[in-house]
Write an enzyme that holds these catalytic residues in place. Structure first.
Site, PDB file in Angstrom:
ATOM      1  N   TYR A 218     -52.645  -2.907   1.056  1.00  0.00           N
ATOM      2  CA  TYR A 218     -53.575  -2.233   1.971  1.00  0.00           C
ATOM      3  C   TYR A 218     -54.551  -3.241   2.609  1.00  0.00           C
ATOM      4  CZ  TYR A 218     -57.570   0.447   3.572  1.00  0.00           C
ATOM      5  OH  TYR A 218     -58.594   0.940   4.339  1.00  0.00           O
TER       6      TYR A 218
ATOM      7  N   LYS B 282     -50.835 -11.738 -20.281  1.00  0.00           N
ATOM      8  CA  LYS B 282     -50.580 -10.495 -19.555  1.00  0.00           C
ATOM      9  C   LYS B 282     -50.334  -9.401 -20.576  1.00  0.00           C
ATOM     10  CE  LYS B 282     -49.859  -9.286 -15.143  1.00  0.00           C
ATOM     11  NZ  LYS B 282     -50.457  -9.768 -13.914  1.00  0.00           N
TER      12      LYS B 282
ATOM     13  N   GLY C 257     -44.567  -2.533   0.006  1.00  0.00           N
ATOM     14  CA  GLY C 257     -45.612  -2.092  -0.924  1.00  0.00           C
ATOM     15  C   GLY C 257     -47.001  -2.241  -0.343  1.00  0.00           C
ATOM     16  N   VAL C 258     -47.620  -1.109  -0.007  1.00  0.00           N
ATOM     17  CA  VAL C 258     -48.974  -1.166   0.556  1.00  0.00           C
ATOM     18  C   VAL C 258     -49.951  -0.426  -0.371  1.00  0.00           C
ATOM     19  CG1 VAL C 258     -48.528  -1.661   2.978  1.00  0.00           C
ATOM     20  CG2 VAL C 258     -48.211   0.668   2.155  1.00  0.00           C
ATOM     21  N   GLY C 259     -49.986  -0.898  -1.617  1.00  0.00           N
ATOM     22  CA  GLY C 259     -50.930  -0.355  -2.597  1.00  0.00           C
ATOM     23  C   GLY C 259     -52.244  -1.108  -2.497  1.00  0.00           C
ATOM     24  N   ASN C 260     -52.824  -1.465  -3.629  1.00  0.00           N
ATOM     25  CA  ASN C 260     -54.137  -2.133  -3.626  1.00  0.00           C
ATOM     26  C   ASN C 260     -54.136  -3.418  -2.806  1.00  0.00           C
ATOM     27  OD1 ASN C 260     -55.426  -0.256  -5.309  1.00  0.00           O
ATOM     28  ND2 ASN C 260     -54.569  -1.223  -7.142  1.00  0.00           N
ATOM     29  N   VAL C 261     -53.189  -4.305  -3.096  1.00  0.00           N
ATOM     30  CA  VAL C 261     -53.147  -5.593  -2.389  1.00  0.00           C
ATOM     31  C   VAL C 261     -52.638  -5.395  -0.966  1.00  0.00           C
ATOM     32  CG1 VAL C 261     -52.084  -7.890  -2.338  1.00  0.00           C
ATOM     33  CG2 VAL C 261     -52.815  -6.905  -4.526  1.00  0.00           C
TER      34      VAL C 261
HETATM   35  P1  NAD Z   1     -50.230  -1.204  -6.612  1.00  0.00           P
HETATM   36  O1  NAD Z   1     -49.508  -0.443  -7.653  1.00  0.00           O
HETATM   37  O2  NAD Z   1     -51.573  -0.776  -6.170  1.00  0.00           O
HETATM   38  O3  NAD Z   1     -49.320  -1.302  -5.281  1.00  0.00           O
HETATM   39  C1  NAD Z   1     -47.962  -1.469  -5.322  1.00  0.00           C
HETATM   40  C2  NAD Z   1     -47.377  -0.614  -4.207  1.00  0.00           C
HETATM   41  O4  NAD Z   1     -45.983  -0.879  -4.140  1.00  0.00           O
HETATM   42  C3  NAD Z   1     -47.552   0.873  -4.458  1.00  0.00           C
HETATM   43  O5  NAD Z   1     -48.024   1.502  -3.289  1.00  0.00           O
HETATM   44  C4  NAD Z   1     -46.142   1.351  -4.816  1.00  0.00           C
HETATM   45  O6  NAD Z   1     -45.906   2.681  -4.444  1.00  0.00           O
HETATM   46  C5  NAD Z   1     -45.305   0.376  -4.025  1.00  0.00           C
HETATM   47  N1  NAD Z   1     -43.943   0.174  -4.504  1.00  0.00           N
HETATM   48  C6  NAD Z   1     -43.490   0.057  -5.780  1.00  0.00           C
HETATM   49  N2  NAD Z   1     -42.164  -0.137  -5.796  1.00  0.00           N
HETATM   50  C7  NAD Z   1     -41.784  -0.169  -4.502  1.00  0.00           C
HETATM   51  C8  NAD Z   1     -40.544  -0.352  -3.853  1.00  0.00           C
HETATM   52  N3  NAD Z   1     -39.408  -0.540  -4.536  1.00  0.00           N
HETATM   53  N4  NAD Z   1     -40.494  -0.339  -2.499  1.00  0.00           N
HETATM   54  C9  NAD Z   1     -41.622  -0.144  -1.767  1.00  0.00           C
HETATM   55  N5  NAD Z   1     -42.833   0.040  -2.344  1.00  0.00           N
HETATM   56  C10 NAD Z   1     -42.901   0.030  -3.673  1.00  0.00           C
HETATM   57  O7  NAD Z   1     -50.263  -2.721  -7.116  1.00  0.00           O
HETATM   58  P2  NAD Z   1     -51.122  -3.923  -6.535  1.00  0.00           P
HETATM   59  O8  NAD Z   1     -52.330  -4.091  -7.364  1.00  0.00           O
HETATM   60  O9  NAD Z   1     -51.240  -3.795  -5.063  1.00  0.00           O
HETATM   61  O10 NAD Z   1     -50.173  -5.137  -6.887  1.00  0.00           O
HETATM   62  C11 NAD Z   1     -48.990  -5.352  -6.129  1.00  0.00           C
HETATM   63  C12 NAD Z   1     -48.282  -6.584  -6.660  1.00  0.00           C
HETATM   64  O11 NAD Z   1     -49.158  -7.709  -6.568  1.00  0.00           O
HETATM   65  C13 NAD Z   1     -47.853  -6.494  -8.130  1.00  0.00           C
HETATM   66  O12 NAD Z   1     -46.677  -7.238  -8.299  1.00  0.00           O
HETATM   67  C14 NAD Z   1     -48.997  -7.195  -8.853  1.00  0.00           C
HETATM   68  O13 NAD Z   1     -48.599  -7.718 -10.101  1.00  0.00           O
HETATM   69  C15 NAD Z   1     -49.317  -8.294  -7.861  1.00  0.00           C
HETATM   70  N6  NAD Z   1     -50.666  -8.822  -7.963  1.00  0.00           N
HETATM   71  C16 NAD Z   1     -51.733  -7.997  -7.859  1.00  0.00           C
HETATM   72  C17 NAD Z   1     -53.016  -8.523  -7.951  1.00  0.00           C
HETATM   73  C18 NAD Z   1     -54.235  -7.657  -7.779  1.00  0.00           C
HETATM   74  O14 NAD Z   1     -55.344  -8.208  -7.608  1.00  0.00           O
HETATM   75  N7  NAD Z   1     -54.104  -6.350  -7.791  1.00  0.00           N
HETATM   76  C19 NAD Z   1     -53.207  -9.894  -8.173  1.00  0.00           C
HETATM   77  C20 NAD Z   1     -52.084 -10.716  -8.254  1.00  0.00           C
HETATM   78  C21 NAD Z   1     -50.814 -10.168  -8.148  1.00  0.00           C
END
Ligand code: NAD
Length: 363
Positions: A185, A80, A179-183
């Protein structure tokens, strides 16, 4: 700051620090274990309060990647990287190029991918300086971003957990997502299609508004999402959501989300089991993204097989839940035992091809 005596140091093979004055880059790459192959894992950009916090994060995340790939049945190791900085205000092309140089300096022992705070476009920029990047392959149908595969795996995992714990399908089941970011959503989309009732909170109002408008998600205040009245709690933001303070107020009977390092400490796994809360170990349920990246980096394969492979997550969780039930061990401990067994078997099996040639960028 010590590394070898750090509580989260777990015989990591490499921990490399890098600073580039011109671009302002400050970053760490941690390679935990390459028994199964070159390490692969996301590159996170986050405004860590200090280097200690960044080091803790990268040590824990890279170990999780080793276990994730082991149970995801892919021949890659665990690694990582973290960039210390605010992705909204401090990200520049120069900084990303410097990160590409840093990744290149690891000679392929670490392959970078997208993570929180970095995008496919950012990874593409880094790839101008290194070929050791995954998650940017595009074949017209598959856009490079592994998040949809992660979300799909989490969705299938929630389905299995609900069936095990509640004996039902997802219709009408309340799922609270932090948290409704990439994953998050894409997870909301799957859950809505399956008839679940979705509640969500996010520090980013635009991300929250998007799921409220598109899927009719119920907005929950930030400080109430972890204790929301729901059957499933799905942490999909940063790590440490389940800690000694939050655990007391959790009303959900299932915890199943996409975030890495959901448990603040290992003891939280046993504490959840003691409370009768079914925990889907994070590195098991969120393996879809790394499986996706694996297919993007292996020349002979194609993206059509990703979904099929991601279904291994549901099978793994069924086994873990069943073993936990029969042995009385916490699901987090059962998962660790299974991952370590895979690594031990691989360490004594010379037929496994861990060469860099086996995993090379194709895009
Ligand atoms: P991202 O940054 O796109 O989404 C994270 C969301 O969480 C954002 O919308 C952010 O504003 C929100 N957030 C952050 N802190 C918060 C809080 N305290 N309360 C409420 N919302 C909060 O990230 P992602 O790519 O969606 O990844 C999310 C998690 O999943 C991370 O821990 C990441 O390591 C893990 N993950 C992601 C992937 C992937 O394919 N992207 C794969 C495995 C694990």
């Amino acid at each position: 700051m010590t590394v070898f005596h750090h509580p989260d140091f777990d015989h990591h093979e490499t921990v490399a620090f890098h600073a580039n004055e011109q671009s302002g880059l400050k970053a760490i790459i941690a390679v935990h274990n390459t028994t199964l192959g070159p390490s692969m894992g996301g590159c996170r950009m986050f405004p860590y309060v200090d280097e200690e916090q960044a080091l803790t994060d990268v040590l824990r995340l890279s170990k999780g990647m080793t276990y994730k790939s082991a149970l995801g049945n892919i021949p890659v190791g665990g690694g990582k990287s973290v960039i210390i900085g605010d992705p909204y205000t401090q990200k520049t092309p120069e900084l990303l190029l410097a990160m590409g140089d840093f990744i290149e300096s690891q000679n392929g022992c670490y392959i970078g991918a997208e993570d929180s705070g970095t995008s496919v476009a950012d990874l593409s920029m880094m790839s101008k300086r290194t070929k050791h990047i995954s998650g940017i392959f595009s074949d017209g149908e598959h856009g490079g971003d592994p998040s949809p595969s992660t979300a799909y795996g989490v969705y299938k995992g929630i389905e299995v957990a609900v069936e095990h714990q509640l004996g039902s399908d997802l219709k009408g089941v309340r799922v609270a997502i932090q948290g409704v970011g990439n994953v998050g959503y894409h997870l909301v989309r799957h859950l809505s299609e399956a008839g679940a009732v979705v509640l969500a909170a996010d520090i980013n109002q635009a991300n929250l508004d998007r799921v409220v408008q598109e899927f009719g998600v119920q907005e929950v205040p930030l400080d109430q999402i972890l204790s929301a009245e729901a059957e499933v709690l799905s942490p999909c933001a940063m790590g440490g959501a389940i800690n000694s303070k939050t655990i007391k107020n959790i009303k959900a009977v299932i915890i199943a989300g996409g975030a890495n390092n959901q448990l603040d400490t290992e003891e939280m796994g046993q504490a959840l089991a003691g409370l009768g809360i079914l925990y889907a170990p994070d590195y098991v349920i969120n393996a879809g993204g790394i499986i996706d990246c694996y297919y993007q980096t292996v020349a002979e394969e194609n993206s059509n097989r990703i979904r099929e492979h991601v279904d291994i997550i549901a099978d793994n969780l069924k086994t873990i839940f069943q073993r936990s039930k029969t042995t009385g061990h916490a699901t987090s401990d059962v998962a660790d035992e299974m991952a370590l067994a895979v690594l031990e078997a691989a360490a004594t099996d010379n037929s496994i091809d861990t060469s860099l040639d086996n995993i090379s960028q194709t895009s």
